[in-house]
Design an enzyme around this catalytic site. Structure first.
Site, PDB file in Angstrom:
ATOM      1  CB  ALA A  89      -0.915  -0.005   1.225  1.00 61.86           C
ATOM      2  CG  ASP A  90       0.550   4.181  -3.203  1.00 61.21           C
ATOM      3  OD1 ASP A  90       0.792   4.331  -4.410  1.00 61.21           O
ATOM      4  OD2 ASP A  90      -0.616   4.234  -2.733  1.00 61.21           O
TER       5      ASP A  90
END
Lengths: 134, 319
Positions: A89-90
């Site tokens: 996840a960014d």
């Protein structure tokens, strides 16, 4: 052509280096904790905070939302200990995950709280804390 | 006999890379108000031997963090990000006491990473600031001297799972929501959304206080006509004569006088937003527009200066 073969020979040695940390720590923890007496029940993952750990249903809902947001392959293990960043996840994904949780549970997550959650379990615990306050 | 041939080929391959690294020159520090941007495209880094060299220059902690990530592409981009920041920062030394692998980092009180230079007799460390951003398809490192910097890169085509306006209503300011809502073409709306996201991220990163230090709803970023000083209806095709400014709803000081924004398109595929402190805010002098220098790089292997080429399209903010 020969150099392509050469790099594929090298590939396996680096790949195996990269693969060797795949074993989930979770498995080791639950084996030592559950032992024989608990084999018939599925317990929450956390060992030391059982009293205030989120319900498994909450954790599972969080897992579903995370899986959908990150489009994870079915064989990717996701559980309470999973860190969002480790799953890939960014910052935009994380914000979308939080928004997904808000919609699913009907809660509002402040930025300070959102910034402090980094695992599925932490998200589930925060959700239950917010639900209790409602 | 066949395996002997392969071993010989590998040996030659490694030697090639060692030769390249000696030919890369040190780079001059950015001038005041100059911004340097270094970026790498992971799909252009294919050599397993090179990736192994990158892994070697990481700290043990960084290596552990990279190897823990799930997914080969994720590990590769995380590895490249650390290799990029280490090799980039050490390029700026006049003499070279610190190698990429020896560089140490620390976090400031708010968690923003900064360089922790060793104290060496008769040597002053380069006074630089940096910020790193990465997506799976592009990694960038911005460098300045004497100015805080925040950067964010994102794929132009990045789509979000939620409806754009729902997302904006939840996280963006009222003004920004209205701006996005006024765009009828969904593709343009999606691109403007991504631009706004990268600009807001760059601002928060420049401030260095984390997401909660400047919640997205508490500030507005907008394009302002330079001549009129009033906001205009945004026209995607012409941003000449515009500047990007920030208004803080919380902060009574005029933050638009402190922070300079710029927006670029890299390789035709990504938006890059850069936020730095203005000259006038730093030393009271009149604001001189900054210069941007951009290199496309494969760490250790090659640097290509790409400013003024098709690889870099300045949307707003630099000459």
């Amino acid at each position: 052509m020969a150099s392509v073969t050469a790099s594929s020979v090298k590939f396996s040695s680096v790949s195996s280096l990269i693969k060797q940390n795949q074993v989930s720590n979770l498995k080791k923890a639950s084996l030592s904790f559950t032992g024989n007496a608990f084999q018939s029940r599925r317990l929450p993952v956390r060992r030391f905070h059982v009293a205030c750990a989120a319900k498994p249903e909450t954790v599972n809902k969080v897992v579903d939302i995370v899986r959908k947001q990150l489009a994870l392959p079915d064989d990717r293990a996701v559980n309470g200990e999973s860190k969002f960043s480790v799953l890939g996840a960014d910052s935009l994904d994380t914000v979308e995950i939080v928004m997904g949780l808000e919609e699913e549970f009907g809660i509002c997550v402040e930025e300070e709280s959102a910034q402090s959650i980094s695992t599925v379990q932490e998200a589930a615990d925060l959700i239950e804390e917010l639900l209790e306050k409602k | 006999m066949r395996s002997g041939f392969l071993r010989m080929k590998l040996h030659c391959f490694d030697r090639t890379f060692i030769r390249y690294s000696h030919s890369l020159n040190a780079v001059q520090l950015p001038a005041p108000m100059e911004t340097h941007l270094w970026y790498v495209n992971p799909s252009e880094v294919k050599s397993e031997s090179l990736l192994k060299q990158y892994l070697d220059i990481l700290s043990p902690c960084e290596r552990e963090n990279v190897l823990r990530l799930q997914g080969k592409e994720l590990r590769k981009s995380a590895l490249l990000a650390r290799a990029l920041v280490r090799t980039t920062i050490t390029k700026y030394q006049m003499s070279s006491p610190v190698e990429p692998r020896s560089l140490k980092f620390r976090k400031n009180v708010h968690g923003k990473p900064e360089v922790c230079w060793p104290s060496i007799d008769d040597w002053d460390p380069p006074p630089l600031h940096f910020n790193l951003s990465h997506t799976s398809s592009l990694i960038a490192c911005g460098v300045t001297i004497n100015s805080q910097i925040g950067i964010d890169v994102e794929e132009k085509q990045r789509s979000i799972k939620h409806n754009i306006l729902s997302f904006a209503r939840r996280y963006f300011s009222k003004y920004e929501v209205e701006l996005l809502a006024a765009i009828s073409d969904p593709q343009i709306q999606q691109r403007e959304f991504i631009k706004l996201w990268t600009l807001k991220e760059a601002y928060v990163k420049a401030l260095g206080k984390g997401f909660s230090g400047a919640p997205f709803k508490t500030f507005t970023i907008r394009f302002r006509g330079v001549m009129e000083g009033d906001s205009e209806a945004f026209n995607e095709s012409s941003t000449k004569g515009f500047e990007i400014v920030v208004d803080s709803l919380d902060d009574p000081t005029d933050v638009s006088n402190i922070w300079h924004f710029s927006l670029l398109e890299l390789d035709g595929s990504h938006y890059a937003a850069i936020c730095t402190e203005k000259q006038s805010a730093l030393d009271g002098k009149i604001n001189i527009p900054g210069k941007l220098m951009v290199w496309k790089t494969i760490p250790i292997v090659e640097d290509e200066y790409v400013s003024g080429t098709d690889a870099v399209k300045i949307i707003c903010g630099f000459q």
